[in-house]
Design a protein around this motif. Sequence first.
Motif, PDB file in Angstrom:
ATOM      1  N   PRO A  93       3.444 -23.351  76.105  1.00  0.00           N
ATOM      2  CA  PRO A  93       3.144 -21.917  76.182  1.00  0.00           C
ATOM      3  C   PRO A  93       2.590 -21.345  74.870  1.00  0.00           C
ATOM      4  O   PRO A  93       1.757 -20.445  74.893  1.00  0.00           O
ATOM      5  CB  PRO A  93       4.494 -21.274  76.519  1.00  0.00           C
ATOM      6  N   ALA A  94       3.041 -21.863  73.737  1.00  0.00           N
ATOM      7  CA  ALA A  94       2.555 -21.360  72.437  1.00  0.00           C
ATOM      8  C   ALA A  94       1.064 -21.610  72.274  1.00  0.00           C
ATOM      9  O   ALA A  94       0.346 -20.772  71.727  1.00  0.00           O
ATOM     10  CB  ALA A  94       3.333 -22.007  71.295  1.00  0.00           C
ATOM     11  N   PHE A  95       0.593 -22.750  72.761  1.00  0.00           N
ATOM     12  CA  PHE A  95      -0.845 -23.037  72.678  1.00  0.00           C
ATOM     13  C   PHE A  95      -1.611 -22.032  73.537  1.00  0.00           C
ATOM     14  O   PHE A  95      -2.598 -21.443  73.088  1.00  0.00           O
ATOM     15  CB  PHE A  95      -1.141 -24.470  73.135  1.00  0.00           C
ATOM     16  N   ALA A  96      -1.146 -21.814  74.754  1.00  0.00           N
ATOM     17  CA  ALA A  96      -1.830 -20.882  75.654  1.00  0.00           C
ATOM     18  C   ALA A  96      -1.864 -19.469  75.062  1.00  0.00           C
ATOM     19  O   ALA A  96      -2.886 -18.786  75.124  1.00  0.00           O
ATOM     20  CB  ALA A  96      -1.152 -20.871  77.016  1.00  0.00           C
ATOM     21  N   PHE A  97      -0.763 -19.056  74.459  1.00  0.00           N
ATOM     22  CA  PHE A  97      -0.679 -17.685  73.955  1.00  0.00           C
ATOM     23  C   PHE A  97      -1.314 -17.528  72.570  1.00  0.00           C
ATOM     24  O   PHE A  97      -2.217 -16.721  72.381  1.00  0.00           O
ATOM     25  CB  PHE A  97       0.781 -17.229  73.923  1.00  0.00           C
ATOM     26  N   SER A  98      -0.850 -18.316  71.593  1.00  0.00           N
ATOM     27  CA  SER A  98      -1.278 -18.122  70.202  1.00  0.00           C
ATOM     28  C   SER A  98      -2.659 -18.684  69.906  1.00  0.00           C
ATOM     29  O   SER A  98      -3.392 -18.127  69.087  1.00  0.00           O
ATOM     30  CB  SER A  98      -0.278 -18.755  69.246  1.00  0.00           C
ATOM     31  N   VAL A  99      -3.009 -19.789  70.556  1.00  0.00           N
ATOM     32  CA  VAL A  99      -4.294 -20.421  70.256  1.00  0.00           C
ATOM     33  C   VAL A  99      -5.386 -19.893  71.180  1.00  0.00           C
ATOM     34  O   VAL A  99      -6.437 -19.438  70.729  1.00  0.00           O
ATOM     35  CB  VAL A  99      -4.187 -21.962  70.355  1.00  0.00           C
ATOM     36  N   LEU A 100      -5.149 -19.955  72.472  1.00  0.00           N
ATOM     37  CA  LEU A 100      -6.196 -19.568  73.426  1.00  0.00           C
ATOM     38  C   LEU A 100      -6.307 -18.062  73.626  1.00  0.00           C
ATOM     39  O   LEU A 100      -7.404 -17.513  73.597  1.00  0.00           O
ATOM     40  CB  LEU A 100      -5.951 -20.252  74.769  1.00  0.00           C
ATOM     41  N   ARG A 101      -5.179 -17.405  73.824  1.00  0.00           N
ATOM     42  CA  ARG A 101      -5.230 -15.991  74.181  1.00  0.00           C
ATOM     43  C   ARG A 101      -5.432 -15.079  72.974  1.00  0.00           C
ATOM     44  O   ARG A 101      -6.300 -14.222  72.971  1.00  0.00           O
ATOM     45  CB  ARG A 101      -3.957 -15.613  74.917  1.00  0.00           C
ATOM     46  N   LYS A 102      -4.597 -15.258  71.937  1.00  0.00           N
ATOM     47  CA  LYS A 102      -4.666 -14.358  70.789  1.00  0.00           C
ATOM     48  C   LYS A 102      -5.517 -14.882  69.638  1.00  0.00           C
ATOM     49  O   LYS A 102      -5.861 -14.121  68.742  1.00  0.00           O
ATOM     50  CB  LYS A 102      -3.247 -14.085  70.265  1.00  0.00           C
ATOM     51  N   SER A 103      -5.813 -16.152  69.635  1.00  0.00           N
ATOM     52  CA  SER A 103      -6.562 -16.791  68.543  1.00  0.00           C
ATOM     53  C   SER A 103      -5.893 -16.589  67.187  1.00  0.00           C
ATOM     54  O   SER A 103      -6.554 -16.430  66.164  1.00  0.00           O
ATOM     55  CB  SER A 103      -8.003 -16.282  68.485  1.00  0.00           C
ATOM     56  N   ASP A 104      -4.553 -16.572  67.185  1.00  0.00           N
ATOM     57  CA  ASP A 104      -3.785 -16.433  65.945  1.00  0.00           C
ATOM     58  C   ASP A 104      -3.684 -17.753  65.189  1.00  0.00           C
ATOM     59  O   ASP A 104      -3.459 -17.758  63.986  1.00  0.00           O
ATOM     60  CB  ASP A 104      -2.349 -15.964  66.236  1.00  0.00           C
ATOM     61  N   SER A 105      -3.780 -18.865  65.901  1.00  0.00           N
ATOM     62  CA  SER A 105      -3.601 -20.188  65.312  1.00  0.00           C
ATOM     63  C   SER A 105      -4.696 -21.122  65.775  1.00  0.00           C
ATOM     64  O   SER A 105      -5.281 -20.920  66.835  1.00  0.00           O
ATOM     65  CB  SER A 105      -2.263 -20.789  65.747  1.00  0.00           C
ATOM     66  N   LEU A 106      -4.919 -22.157  64.971  1.00  0.00           N
ATOM     67  CA  LEU A 106      -5.860 -23.201  65.377  1.00  0.00           C
ATOM     68  C   LEU A 106      -5.200 -24.181  66.326  1.00  0.00           C
ATOM     69  O   LEU A 106      -5.829 -24.685  67.253  1.00  0.00           O
ATOM     70  CB  LEU A 106      -6.349 -23.975  64.153  1.00  0.00           C
ATOM     71  N   LEU A 107      -3.924 -24.482  66.071  1.00  0.00           N
ATOM     72  CA  LEU A 107      -3.196 -25.497  66.831  1.00  0.00           C
ATOM     73  C   LEU A 107      -1.742 -25.078  66.995  1.00  0.00           C
ATOM     74  O   LEU A 107      -1.212 -24.354  66.156  1.00  0.00           O
ATOM     75  CB  LEU A 107      -3.201 -26.838  66.075  1.00  0.00           C
ATOM     76  N   CYS A 108      -1.102 -25.579  68.008  1.00  0.00           N
ATOM     77  CA  CYS A 108       0.346 -25.420  68.124  1.00  0.00           C
ATOM     78  C   CYS A 108       1.008 -26.562  67.353  1.00  0.00           C
ATOM     79  O   CYS A 108       0.354 -27.513  66.936  1.00  0.00           O
ATOM     80  CB  CYS A 108       0.778 -25.455  69.594  1.00  0.00           C
ATOM     81  N   LYS A 109       2.322 -26.495  67.187  1.00  0.00           N
ATOM     82  CA  LYS A 109       3.024 -27.522  66.422  1.00  0.00           C
ATOM     83  C   LYS A 109       2.943 -28.895  67.086  1.00  0.00           C
ATOM     84  O   LYS A 109       2.924 -29.920  66.408  1.00  0.00           O
ATOM     85  CB  LYS A 109       4.486 -27.135  66.194  1.00  0.00           C
ATOM     86  N   HIS A 110       2.849 -28.923  68.416  1.00  0.00           N
ATOM     87  CA  HIS A 110       2.796 -30.213  69.127  1.00  0.00           C
ATOM     88  C   HIS A 110       1.483 -30.938  68.856  1.00  0.00           C
ATOM     89  O   HIS A 110       1.459 -32.131  68.575  1.00  0.00           O
ATOM     90  CB  HIS A 110       2.987 -30.002  70.630  1.00  0.00           C
ATOM     91  N   LEU A 111       0.386 -30.196  68.937  1.00  0.00           N
ATOM     92  CA  LEU A 111      -0.927 -30.795  68.693  1.00  0.00           C
ATOM     93  C   LEU A 111      -1.076 -31.179  67.219  1.00  0.00           C
ATOM     94  O   LEU A 111      -1.617 -32.238  66.902  1.00  0.00           O
ATOM     95  CB  LEU A 111      -2.025 -29.823  69.121  1.00  0.00           C
ATOM     96  N   LEU A 112      -0.568 -30.350  66.327  1.00  0.00           N
ATOM     97  CA  LEU A 112      -0.584 -30.697  64.908  1.00  0.00           C
ATOM     98  C   LEU A 112       0.245 -31.962  64.669  1.00  0.00           C
ATOM     99  O   LEU A 112      -0.166 -32.840  63.907  1.00  0.00           O
ATOM    100  CB  LEU A 112      -0.061 -29.532  64.062  1.00  0.00           C
ATOM    101  N   ALA A 113       1.368 -32.084  65.352  1.00  0.00           N
ATOM    102  CA  ALA A 113       2.204 -33.293  65.231  1.00  0.00           C
ATOM    103  C   ALA A 113       1.443 -34.535  65.709  1.00  0.00           C
ATOM    104  O   ALA A 113       1.572 -35.609  65.120  1.00  0.00           O
ATOM    105  CB  ALA A 113       3.500 -33.123  66.013  1.00  0.00           C
ATOM    106  N   VAL A 114       0.648 -34.379  66.752  1.00  0.00           N
ATOM    107  CA  VAL A 114      -0.170 -35.503  67.235  1.00  0.00           C
ATOM    108  C   VAL A 114      -1.115 -35.958  66.126  1.00  0.00           C
ATOM    109  O   VAL A 114      -1.200 -37.144  65.814  1.00  0.00           O
ATOM    110  CB  VAL A 114      -0.964 -35.115  68.506  1.00  0.00           C
ATOM    111  N   TYR A 115      -1.823 -35.006  65.515  1.00  0.00           N
ATOM    112  CA  TYR A 115      -2.770 -35.360  64.454  1.00  0.00           C
ATOM    113  C   TYR A 115      -2.053 -35.970  63.257  1.00  0.00           C
ATOM    114  O   TYR A 115      -2.530 -36.930  62.661  1.00  0.00           O
ATOM    115  CB  TYR A 115      -3.599 -34.147  64.036  1.00  0.00           C
ATOM    116  N   LEU A 116      -0.897 -35.426  62.909  1.00  0.00           N
ATOM    117  CA  LEU A 116      -0.140 -35.970  61.775  1.00  0.00           C
ATOM    118  C   LEU A 116       0.414 -37.357  62.077  1.00  0.00           C
ATOM    119  O   LEU A 116       0.485 -38.206  61.191  1.00  0.00           O
ATOM    120  CB  LEU A 116       0.986 -35.007  61.385  1.00  0.00           C
ATOM    121  N   SER A 117       0.789 -37.593  63.322  1.00  0.00           N
ATOM    122  CA  SER A 117       1.276 -38.934  63.683  1.00  0.00           C
ATOM    123  C   SER A 117       0.138 -39.956  63.635  1.00  0.00           C
ATOM    124  O   SER A 117       0.364 -41.120  63.318  1.00  0.00           O
ATOM    125  CB  SER A 117       1.948 -38.933  65.059  1.00  0.00           C
TER     126      SER A 117
END
Length: 145
Positions: A93-117
Amino acid sequence: MAAALAGLTLPAVVEELLSEMAAAVQENARIPDEHLSLLKFIFGPSAIQALDLVDRQSITLISSPSGRRVYQVLGSSGKTYTCLASCHYCSCPAFAFSVLRKSDSLLCKHLLAVYLSQVTGTCRQLKVSDKQLTDILFAEKKQKA
């Protein structure tokens, strides 16, 4: 490094940072403090949460013979989210709200964790058949409905 990044857009800065982090991990087997500070500056509290997910080895790469790749991240709440790194998408839900809807963030913590892993090489790997991968994706869709 700051001077080299001055003319870049934020997504390009993130890609450059991840690339530099990967090179540093290969060379020194750790992420330098300078890169961790930049990560926190760019992503705020999500950076710490993403690093925690990586530390807990919560990321699994699921791949099939056809070359399809999907990441599943066990979130801090115990719920599993599906991430598609190839198109920068997460089912949380954070991706849908903060990234897609509000454009407050580039990534959610889950997607950032994927890139960091990927950077740290700590991603678990699971190979499944194409049908199994399809079943995994449809099972998540049914859970949402």
